[in-house]
Design an enzyme around this catalytic site. Sequence first.
Site, PDB file in Angstrom:
ATOM      1  N   ALA A 251     -15.964  34.076  55.958  1.00 21.85           N
ATOM      2  CA  ALA A 251     -15.873  32.941  56.871  1.00 21.85           C
ATOM      3  C   ALA A 251     -14.407  32.663  57.175  1.00 21.85           C
ATOM      4  CB  ALA A 251     -16.542  31.714  56.254  1.00 21.85           C
ATOM      5  N   LYS A 252     -14.170  31.633  57.945  1.00 24.72           N
ATOM      6  CA  LYS A 252     -12.805  31.291  58.351  1.00 24.72           C
ATOM      7  C   LYS A 252     -11.898  31.011  57.157  1.00 24.72           C
ATOM      8  CE  LYS A 252     -13.979  29.499  62.930  1.00 24.72           C
ATOM      9  NZ  LYS A 252     -13.991  28.310  63.804  1.00 24.72           N
ATOM     10  N   ARG A 253     -12.483  30.529  56.046  1.00 26.09           N
ATOM     11  CA  ARG A 253     -11.645  30.216  54.881  1.00 26.09           C
ATOM     12  C   ARG A 253     -10.987  31.467  54.306  1.00 26.09           C
ATOM     13  NH1 ARG A 253     -16.900  29.512  53.267  1.00 26.09           N
ATOM     14  NH2 ARG A 253     -17.731  31.073  51.835  1.00 26.09           N
TER      15      ARG A 253
END
Length: 326
Positions: A251-253
């Site tokens: 994910a973006k994290r």
Amino acid sequence: MTYRGRFAPTPSGEMHVGNARTALLAWLDARSRGGQFILRIEDIDKPRCKPQYYDLLMEDLRWLGIDWDEGPDIGGPFGPYVQSLRLGDYERALKRLEEQQLLYPCYCSRAELMAVASAPHGLGSEGPAYPGTCRKLTEEERRERESRKSPSLRFRLPDRAAAFEDGAAGPQRFEPGAGGDFVVRRADGIVSYQLAVVVDDAAMGITDVVRGADLLDSTPRQLFLFEALGLEIPRYAHVPLLCGPDGKRLAKRHGALSIRALRGRGVRAETIIGAIASVSGLHDRVEPIAAHELIGRFRLEDVPGEPVIVDEQWISRLAGEAPPAP
């Protein structure tokens, strides 16, 4: 029966590499078997879905080389291919379940359910399994609670195990009551994913579902709904996810960029497909490759059986193939 597969994204954000991998595997399975591939937009949860992502999803998929035989933009014999246009189908399914006395109203709040610390854990996004608080309420108790809160509707799980053969994960067995009775219509009137996906897959004649392993524990619920509604059950294959170094879904994290952002940096579609193929057992080396070049060599059993861990260097290499577009 002709193979009919599908990809059914939710337009709640831009598609990233993990989403693209699932779409690619589902598409390759259909194309390698000479089957049909259907695109369906799952926007039943209107508060989460944003109109600007509908067209972007289709644009990104086509840019990657993933096409479809039926979908929201080109139509087909089993449309509409957007969930929010199929509400009548879901209401008819709810009525059929109610006629069989398989549903009951639930007045519990999310806070009350999360407080049941002693309950076994159900699906990760739901917290503890539902303990059946409202299952045996009397009519008088229901009337009293309804005067204070609009209820959701829950499906009564049968008291038996669910077992099936998964095309990617192998034999599966879930004990009776696993996850607890589940919501098929929320208190705000929105039909649940569990019911909508069953009704849609049956209505569209889907024979094979290739999707992420995060949905594996939802499958018993869907099997019981298929059975209760007298619908044909598709074959399932739950493929392991693309994960970051922490073992959680990419994910973006983790610094993962959306397909749109990668396109904006000048990264080619073949580079993205090649990177996905190299970590998914589809190609023996890291090099750019077009999606259609993978069809002839694709075998679902070649996909790794465990989550695929990619590190920040993999993501950086993928994103750094070309400088940002001027």
